[in-house]
Scaffold this active site. Structure first.
Site, short mmCIF file in Angstrom:
data_model
loop_
_atom_site.label_atom_id
_atom_site.label_comp_id
_atom_site.label_asym_id
_atom_site.label_seq_id
_atom_site.Cartn_x
_atom_site.Cartn_y
_atom_site.Cartn_z
N GLU A 1 -5.68 -1.41 8.67
CA GLU A 1 -5.59 -1.23 10.10
C GLU A 1 -4.53 0.00 10.37
O GLU A 1 -3.72 -0.06 11.09
CB GLU A 1 -4.91 -2.58 10.94
CG GLU A 1 -5.92 -3.45 10.81
CD GLU A 1 -6.30 -4.17 9.64
OE1 GLU A 1 -7.44 -3.83 8.99
OE2 GLU A 1 -5.41 -4.76 8.97
N TYR B 1 0.66 -9.73 13.43
CA TYR B 1 -0.55 -10.36 12.68
C TYR B 1 -0.35 -11.94 12.72
O TYR B 1 -1.23 -12.53 11.84
CB TYR B 1 -0.44 -9.84 11.07
CG TYR B 1 -1.85 -9.72 10.44
CD1 TYR B 1 -2.42 -8.62 10.58
CD2 TYR B 1 -2.16 -10.88 9.56
CE1 TYR B 1 -3.81 -8.48 9.67
CE2 TYR B 1 -3.31 -10.68 8.85
CZ TYR B 1 -4.13 -9.62 8.90
OH TYR B 1 -5.24 -9.70 8.33
N TYR C 1 0.88 -1.16 0.07
CA TYR C 1 -0.09 0.05 0.02
C TYR C 1 0.81 1.13 0.02
O TYR C 1 1.98 1.04 0.29
CB TYR C 1 -0.88 0.03 1.21
CG TYR C 1 -2.04 -0.97 1.53
CD1 TYR C 1 -3.14 -0.79 0.57
CD2 TYR C 1 -2.24 -1.76 2.58
CE1 TYR C 1 -4.27 -1.39 0.55
CE2 TYR C 1 -3.40 -2.38 2.54
CZ TYR C 1 -4.30 -2.41 1.58
OH TYR C 1 -5.30 -3.22 1.70
N ASN D 1 -9.84 0.63 -2.37
CA ASN D 1 -9.84 -0.67 -1.58
C ASN D 1 -10.88 -1.08 -0.90
O ASN D 1 -11.52 -0.43 -0.05
CB ASN D 1 -8.73 -0.32 -0.29
CG ASN D 1 -8.25 -1.55 0.29
OD1 ASN D 1 -7.42 -2.33 -0.23
ND2 ASN D 1 -8.57 -1.83 1.35
N GLU D 2 -11.38 -2.34 -1.33
CA GLU D 2 -12.50 -2.92 -0.76
C GLU D 2 -13.82 -1.87 -0.85
O GLU D 2 -14.39 -1.71 0.33
CB GLU D 2 -12.53 -3.61 0.55
CG GLU D 2 -11.32 -4.72 0.46
CD GLU D 2 -11.28 -5.24 2.01
OE1 GLU D 2 -11.47 -4.61 2.94
OE2 GLU D 2 -11.07 -6.49 2.34
N GLU E 1 -6.33 -10.63 -1.09
CA GLU E 1 -6.02 -10.94 0.43
C GLU E 1 -6.28 -12.14 1.02
O GLU E 1 -7.21 -12.36 1.38
CB GLU E 1 -6.52 -9.61 1.15
CG GLU E 1 -5.83 -8.37 0.87
CD GLU E 1 -6.70 -7.33 1.80
OE1 GLU E 1 -7.19 -7.84 2.89
OE2 GLU E 1 -6.28 -6.18 1.75
#
Ligand SMILES: *[C@@H]1O[C@H](CO)[C@@H](O)[C@H](O)[C@H]1NC(C)=O
Ligand SMILES: *[C@@H]1O[C@H](CO)[C@@H](O)[C@H](O)[C@H]1NC(C)=O
Ligand SMILES: *[C@@H]1O[C@H](CO)[C@@H](O)[C@H](O)[C@H]1NC(C)=O
Ligand SMILES: *[C@@H]1O[C@H](CO)[C@@H](O)[C@H](O)[C@H]1NC(C)=O
Ligand SMILES: *[C@@H]1O[C@H](CO)[C@@H](O)[C@H](O)[C@H]1NC(C)=O
Ligand SMILES: *[C@@H]1O[C@H](CO)[C@@H](O)[C@H](O)[C@H]1NC(C)=O
Length: 653
Positions: A125, A329, A79, A183-184, A264
């Protein structure tokens, strides 16, 4: 037939073999007929991993990328966080840890292609999903829509970023094979096709007609409905445990032909303060990855390495739940870049489908336990107020937000006086739930309680009329997902005392990071001892200490982790570098990653802590402790509201 001589035959052969180096153009495209990507004319499938450069110190970019390459990946996905590069309107930053061009060059040198996701919104996030907080200067702006002020800012930013990225496109000699738009978007309420069409045109105008532009959405028809649009190749995202057949059927609904792509594939999952650490088993990841690859699909593992939300960069979900400093993560490479069992499990799966590079994998970097560092109290925030408030106070009848005060991150002090005698406990309240996000309340310098957004909306106060009321408000990270991303910080609505609205505020924007790095809080304090700590809170204060990297031990300095035993909540800096927030009383994160790049062997390393609730520094020496082992999975306190464990984007809605 002897029409071709031996010489020309050889030439023809050479041309066939090395056509590309002899000038055949580099190309990357979607092959709709054969349901695949095509790179330089040949069928191509990517196996990629996400890595966000803004969460990793620059000195470690190469190490992490090399480890990704050695796992058998042929691409990375990254990103570009807009708010990281344009913290103030028109002031761009692309150097040091923000040198995205250098990051792309490194990836290419190592042999990795790049899937670029420049936003403008990225989720990730990351604070406000990567959108700059200053967009909220227009109070009723509709982010991620055709709102003209939003579009004007996007056009300007993309006008800066995309021309910079253009030379890195594959067909221009660079590593970037595909570029994601938004994005989404299908998860967002606005469903504004004009906005997506505008972005498509904007990206095309800067990047040209040839580059493959794509979208990513949750793998169900309701997400794809508003997320996919003509002209952008529609891809989906989903984690292990999902019905893969059904997920790709959803993609096929939007994109009847072309390559299958999971943009993803979740290797782990995010954490929130106060919820158990997320763990996803290697076996589950390996099994689903194997299934995806067996279908011939393209895949990006989100994330391959998470890294760290240094400073104030973490995001939050709604209802308000902030993400911690670590973005480990449970990924195949840990927060600190360490190789894990999951890394090798993934490598074994990839090996069944593709040749993987030979040679040594860069080893896990060693960690060093520098031990306990004694800390001394420097000053309370109130005592240091003049030094911290670079711009001086602002006065107004009703409270102003961070953005009104021109401050994006950190802390603002709100001050007024008690208008009436409060001889018995009197409720100081935020009836509109307007304390964003946590606030430390003091009457005449004595801490009396803590507000917490969505959780604690009333604090009782006592005191005489005219007593000084201070409220130190912490921005704990802006919401990065869903409809509530217009996340104003500070006191965003009025406070009441009893039945009356409090007025006549004096507000101090605090430049704490600048004050810490300029050493303004003092290094050699007289030993100030905190009053004995009771169950209640104490006034927010700074603490300082230092440690020397030992001599005569080879290979120091090394990475380390810092923990704050018996401290409660706050922020920690080393040599002026903001490591992030700590909150061991809430968990699950206990240690913070300290990269070697911020440590010095030439001078003592200075540790500064801002403890907001109460340091363990009564009469005895208090310490912070440098250890070689991370703890990210402490048991979270029972009794605190536990958020559901979430492993799918759908669950975040
Ligand atoms: C997965 O989805 C497919 C297609 O929708 C369906 O036929 C199949 O029964 C599902 N499998 C499971 C285990 O639910
Ligand atoms: C507060 O109480 C004091 C006596 O304790 C009194 O003198 C004063 O007038 C009161 N102030 C207000 C605003 O009620
Ligand atoms: C505030 O004080 C009142 C009256 O003493 C009490 O009933 C209430 O529980 C207190 N509220 C809080 C949040 O402490
Ligand atoms: C605070 O209250 C005043 C008076 O009722 C009102 O005009 C103002 O809009 C309120 N401010 C906020 C942020 O709610
Ligand atoms: C720590 O602070 C001391 C005192 O100001 C200073 O001399 C030293 O250079 C600092 N250390 C580092 C690594 O910046
Ligand atoms: C935390 O993780 C470590 C290492 O995986 C494990 O040994 C430990 O049992 C875990 N602790 C908790 C409380 O889950």
């Amino acid at each position: 037939m002897a029409l071709l001589g031996a010489g020309s035959l050889l030439l023809l052969l050479l041309l066939l073999l090395f056509g590309q180096s002899l000038g055949a153009p580099r190309s990357f495209s979607v092959d709709y007929k054969n349901n695949c990507f095509r790179k330089d004319g040949k069928e191509f499938r990517y196996i990629s991993g996400s890595i966000l450069y803004s969460r990793i110190p620059r000195v470690y970019w190469k190490d992490r990328l090399l480890k990704m390459y050695m796992a058998g990946l042929n691409a990375i996905q990254t990103y570009v966080p807009w708010n990281y590069h344009e913290e103030f309107p028109g002031r761009y930053s692309f150097s040091g840890d923000r040198d995205v061009e250098y990051f792309l060059k490194l990836a290419q040198d190592i042999g990795l292609l790049v899937i670029l996701r420049p936003g403008p919104y990225i989720c990730a996030e990351w604070d406000m999903g990567g959108l700059p907080a200053w967009l909220l200067n227009k109070k009723d702006i509709v982010l991620r829509s055709s709102d003209p002020d939003y579009i004007a800012a996007v056009d300007k930013w993309m006008g800066k970023l995309l021309p910079m990225m253009k030379p890195y496109l594959y067909q221009n000699g660079g590593p970037v094979i595909t570029v994601q738009v938004e994005n989404e978007y299908g998860s967002y309420f606005a469903c504004d096709y004009d906005y997506m069409r505008h972005l498509t045109k904007l990206f095309r105008s800067h990047l040209g007609d040839e580059v493959v532009l794509f979208t990513t959405d949750g793998a169900t028809l309701n997400f794809l409905k508003c997320g996919s649009i003509q002209g952008l190749y529609a891809t989906v995202d989903f984690g292990p445990g999902t019905n893969i057949t059904a997920a790709f059927e959803a993609q096929r609904h939007a994109e009847p032909h072309g390559p299958l792509v999971n943009s993803e594939f979740y290797t782990g999952w995010l954490d929130h303060w106060g919820s158990p650490h997320s763990v996803v088993s290697s076996a589950a990841v390996a099994k689903s990855l194997n299934h995806i690859l067996a279908l011939g699909a393209n895949v990006n593992l989100y994330v391959f390495i998470g890294g760290t939300n240094f400073g104030y960069w973490n995001g939050a979900n709604s209802p308000y739940a902030a993400q911690p400093t670590s973005y480990d993560y449970d990924a195949p490479l840990t927060e600190a870049g360490d190789l894990t069992e999951k890394y090798f499990a993934i490598r074994e799966v990839i090996k069944m489908y593709h040749d993987i590079p030979m040679g040594p994998i860069p080893p896990t970097t060693p960690k060093y336990a520098y031990g306990a560092v004694p800390m001394k109290k420097l000053q309370t925030v109130l005592d240091a107020l003049e030094k911290l408030s670079f711009s001086g106070p602002v006065k107004s009848m009703y409270p102003q937000t961070f953005i009104d005060l021109n401050q994006a991150f950190g802390y603002v002090l709100y001050r007024t006086t008690l208008p009436v005698n409060c001889s018995s406990p009197t409720p100081l309240s935020s009836p509109m739930n307007g304390v964003h996000d946590r606030a430390y309340v003091l009457v005449d310098g004595t801490a009396v309680g803590i507000f917490e957004r969505d959780e604690v909306l009333t604090v009782n106060v006592t005191g005489k009329a005219g007593s000084q009321l201070d409220i130190l408000v912490e921005n704990m990270g802006r919401i990065n997902y869903g409809r509530n991303i217009n996340d104003f910080k500070g006191l965003v609505s009025n406070l009441t005392l009893g039945r009356d609205i409090l007025t006549s505020w004096t507000m101090y924007s605090l430049s704490i990071d600048e004050a810490v790095s300029q050493g303004l809080l003092g290094e050699n304090p007289p030993t100030l001892i905190d009053p004995p700590r009771t169950a209640a809170v104490t006034a927010p204060a700074f603490y300082g200490g230092s440690f020397i990297i030992p001599d005569g031990i080879p290979d120091l300095p090394q990475d380390t982790y810092v923990k704050l035993p018996n401290w409660r909540k706050g922020q920690i800096w080393i040599n002026g570098f903001n490591l992030g927030r700590y909150w061991p009383t809430r968990g699950p994160q206990v240690t913070l990653f300290v990269p070697t790049s911020i440590l010095s062997t030439a001078a003592p390393n200075n540790v500064t802590v801002l403890e907001l609730e109460g340091a363990p520094c009564n009469s005895q020496v208090c310490t912070v402790e440098f250890t070689d082992t991370p703890i990210l999975n402490a048991t979270v306190l029972s009794g605190y509201k536990q958020y559901r464990r979430l492993y799918a984007k759908e669950d975040l809605l």
